[in-house]
Design an enzyme around this catalytic site. Structure first.
Site, PDB file in Angstrom:
ATOM      1  N   ASP A 260       0.820  -1.204   0.000  1.00  0.00           N
ATOM      2  CA  ASP A 260       0.000   0.000   0.000  1.00  0.00           C
ATOM      3  C   ASP A 260       0.861   1.264   0.000  1.00  0.00           C
ATOM      4  O   ASP A 260       1.843   1.366   0.747  1.00  0.00           O
ATOM      5  CB  ASP A 260      -0.899  -0.011   1.247  1.00  0.00           C
ATOM      6  CG  ASP A 260      -1.751   1.235   1.369  1.00  0.00           C
ATOM      7  OD1 ASP A 260      -2.674   1.391   0.550  1.00  0.00           O
ATOM      8  OD2 ASP A 260      -1.488   2.045   2.270  1.00  0.00           O
ATOM      9  N   GLU A 293       1.033  -0.106  -4.888  1.00  0.00           N
ATOM     10  CA  GLU A 293       0.261   1.121  -5.077  1.00  0.00           C
ATOM     11  C   GLU A 293       1.264   2.253  -4.960  1.00  0.00           C
ATOM     12  O   GLU A 293       1.972   2.350  -3.952  1.00  0.00           O
ATOM     13  CB  GLU A 293      -0.830   1.292  -4.025  1.00  0.00           C
ATOM     14  CG  GLU A 293      -1.622   2.572  -4.253  1.00  0.00           C
ATOM     15  CD  GLU A 293      -2.419   3.014  -3.036  1.00  0.00           C
ATOM     16  OE1 GLU A 293      -3.368   3.795  -3.224  1.00  0.00           O
ATOM     17  OE2 GLU A 293      -2.097   2.608  -1.913  1.00  0.00           O
TER      18      GLU A 293
END
Length: 588
Positions: A260, A293
């Protein structure tokens, strides 16, 4: 030969069981004295090992409940606990990962090009055991991998997972470590890979005690949106996160990780080190897949150990074309959006060094990368849940236009990702939800509402106050999906549509993907693009898509190969080389 078990690798963090005893380790460079308190047993003083490390062997095994007492005044959980008895503030529990008897022992995973991802939230499906029950449905749909939103232990009973405080412990409200392993075992038996979303860029605001006894874990000279940045320059910090990633891959046998918001990690060489350590840890022939990400579009990372990146660019331009929304980050995609779509279909990233609306350059050149380096989605937890009212695309877009975009996602050479409920056209909201209390609850609620203060629709505070309170239980329960609703006519229509496209992907696209490269993508008219790829078997994949409300003449189209899918394109349209409104034509 290396085996994928806990006992075959060096670990410094956490409690490790060995022949009826447990070794407790803690890095506490600010502490003078550390005691491990074991429930129903004596307290044990931990010995300083130098460099801030404390260690002790205690006569207990799996299931023992413990915590650390720092300098006689701070009672804290193990930051590397592999299970928690209650919440992030309570006792930790010793786990023996070698005690689980795996059923699917020959599983090696699947090559990356076969990946079709289904992202889901374990809590909304009722925990690990209920997710396990859903796996046959997902396998029959045609997906090949499930991606679990973060599992780390969080405060309270509900959370997106991105507020994790104890990263090694699966949230106990979802089930036990063995329940998670059974889920993964069943997935493998069904031929499904399992990915876990991990958050290494920050800790949640509640339940992280590291600053009390390990302040060097954080930087005083660099701040992030979540507070002081984690100091990835330190070996001890790097080891903490690498050991966590190794736990998922080796002890839980997951097939990959999604990292993330790595743009919030300034030391990109740490990410390269992480990828290297993970890939060198597994047995020969086993597939593991690493996804990013990354708002910075660092294409170089996709050449240094990472398989793919979530491609926000293609989502954002398609969302604008489907909905006409142009506020927030969609403002970077509303100028020449059709050309931007063509760029993304051909080269992956749209922003490859150009300035954003804020006047700052973003991204690196990506056209040399294979299409499978990019994960293509129309919905995910961020893009739905970070809307004020959690609306899904069926409520925002023309149905036929959405179907054309869905076909583009599922039949392009990029790796597709579906978000839970998407496959039956769910219109149920997906909100941001937490379970904080007192001042933190107020801060989260008001912070959430103020995020939208710059949006025209939410300038009025009375309107902003209607945004659901993340901490209200109803905000969570309103998001719970009912998989039985797929029996309704409209939902069945969408479900059949996804099944048809996924079957086509398995038959016509996946076998040809290795070696695929982009050829070209041209603008036909506003909202319409024609893209071609040279497939690995020598054939050409062609996709002509029109997301506008007007028919588009495609004078340059020369049909070749066979048509594998069409939406709103009949034989007459094809002969006249016309793309009707909201249509797509795909051929190989």
């Amino acid at each position: 030969m290396r085996t994928d078990t806990m006992s075959t690798r060096a670990q410094r963090y956490g409690a490790q069981v060995n022949n009826g005893t447990t070794r407790f380790n803690l890095w506490a460079p600010d502490a003078h004295e550390v005691v491990v308190k074991i429930r129903d047993l004596d307290d044990f003083s931990m010995q300083s090992q130098g460099d801030g490390w404390f260690c002790v062997h205690a006569p207990c095994g799996a299931g023992a409940e413990y915590c650390f007492l720092i300098d006689g005044k701070h009672q804290v959980p193990d930051p590397a606990a592999h299970a928690q008895v209650e919440d992030v503030h309570g006792y930790s529990q010793v786990v023996d990962h070698n005690s689980y008897n795996w059923r699917c022992t020959e599983w090696k995973g699947s090559p990356w090009h076969r990946t079709i991802i289904y992202e889901l939230h374990v809590g909304l499906l009722g925990g690990f055991k209920n997710v396990e029950k859903c796996l046959p449905i997902l396998a029959s749909l045609g997906v090949t991998a499930i991606e679990l939103m973060p599992l780390h232990q969080f405060p309270g009973t509900r959370n997106w997972g991105y507020d994790g405080a104890l990263l090694f412990a699966p949230a106990n409200v979802y089930g036990s470590p063995d329940d998670l392993k059974s889920l993964i075992d069943t997935a493998h038996e069904l031929g499904l890979m399992v990915f876990v979303d991990v958050v290494y860029n920050h800790f949640g605001p509640d339940g992280n005690y590291l600053s009390l006894y390990a302040s060097p874990f954080f930087r005083s000279d660099e701040q992030t949106a979540w507070g002081s940045a984690i100091d990835f320059r330190r070996t001890e910090v790097r080891d903490f996160f690498c050991e966590n990633a190794l736990m998922w891959v080796l002890d839980y046998r997951v097939d990959g990780l999604r990292f993330d918001a790595v743009h919030a990690i300034s030391e990109k060489n740490f990410l390269v080190e992480m990828a290297g350590r993970l890939r060198s840890s597994v047995t020969e022939g086993r597939h593991i897949h690493l996804m990013l990400e990354n708002e910075e579009n660092n294409a170089l990372l996709l050449e240094k150990g990472f398989d793919a990146q979530w491609n926000d660019d293609i989502h954002n331009v398609l969302h604008h074309l489907l909905t006409d929304e142009d506020q927030g980050y969609y403002g970077d995609f509303c100028e020449n959006p059709t050309q931007k779509l063509a760029t993304s279909l051909k080269e992956g990233f749209i922003y490859q060094g150009q300035n954003t609306r804020h006047g700052k350059p973003r991204g690196e050149s990506s056209g040399h990368l294979p299409p499978t380096s990019f994960i293509f989605f129309l919905q995910n937890h961020d893009q739905v849940g970070n809307r004020a009212f959690g609306e899904r695309l069926p409520l925002l877009a023309n149905r036929d236009a959405l179907k054309a975009a869905t076909a583009a996602m599922l039949l392009s050479p990029m790796i597709p990702l579906l978000f839970m409920g998407e496959e039956w056209g769910s219109e149920q909201p997906f909100f941001y939800f937490t379970d904080h209390h007192d001042e933190l609850a107020v801060a989260v609620r008001e912070g959430r509402r103020n995020e939208f203060a710059d949006f025209a629709h939410f300038v009025d505070k009375e309107i902003r106050d209607r945004i659901p309170d993340p901490n209200a239980e109803a905000t969570f329960t309103d998001c719970i999906l009912d998989y039985e609703c797929t029996r309704q006519p409209l939902q069945m229509e969408w479900n059949d549509f996804y099944r048809q496209l996924l079957a086509l992907r398995h038959l016509e696209i996946i076998p040809r993907l290795p070696g695929t490269r982009a050829e070209n993508a041209v603008v036909l008219a506003e909202g319409a693009v024609s893209a071609t790829w040279h497939l690995g078997d020598g054939n050409q994949l062609r996709m002509d898509i029109n997301l506008s409300s007007s028919s588009v003449k495609n004078e340059s189209a020369e049909q070749h190969g066979k048509i594998i899918f069409r939406h709103r394109v009949d034989d007459q349209n094809e002969r006249q080389r016309v793309l009707p409104p909201y249509s797509i034509l795909v051929s190989v």
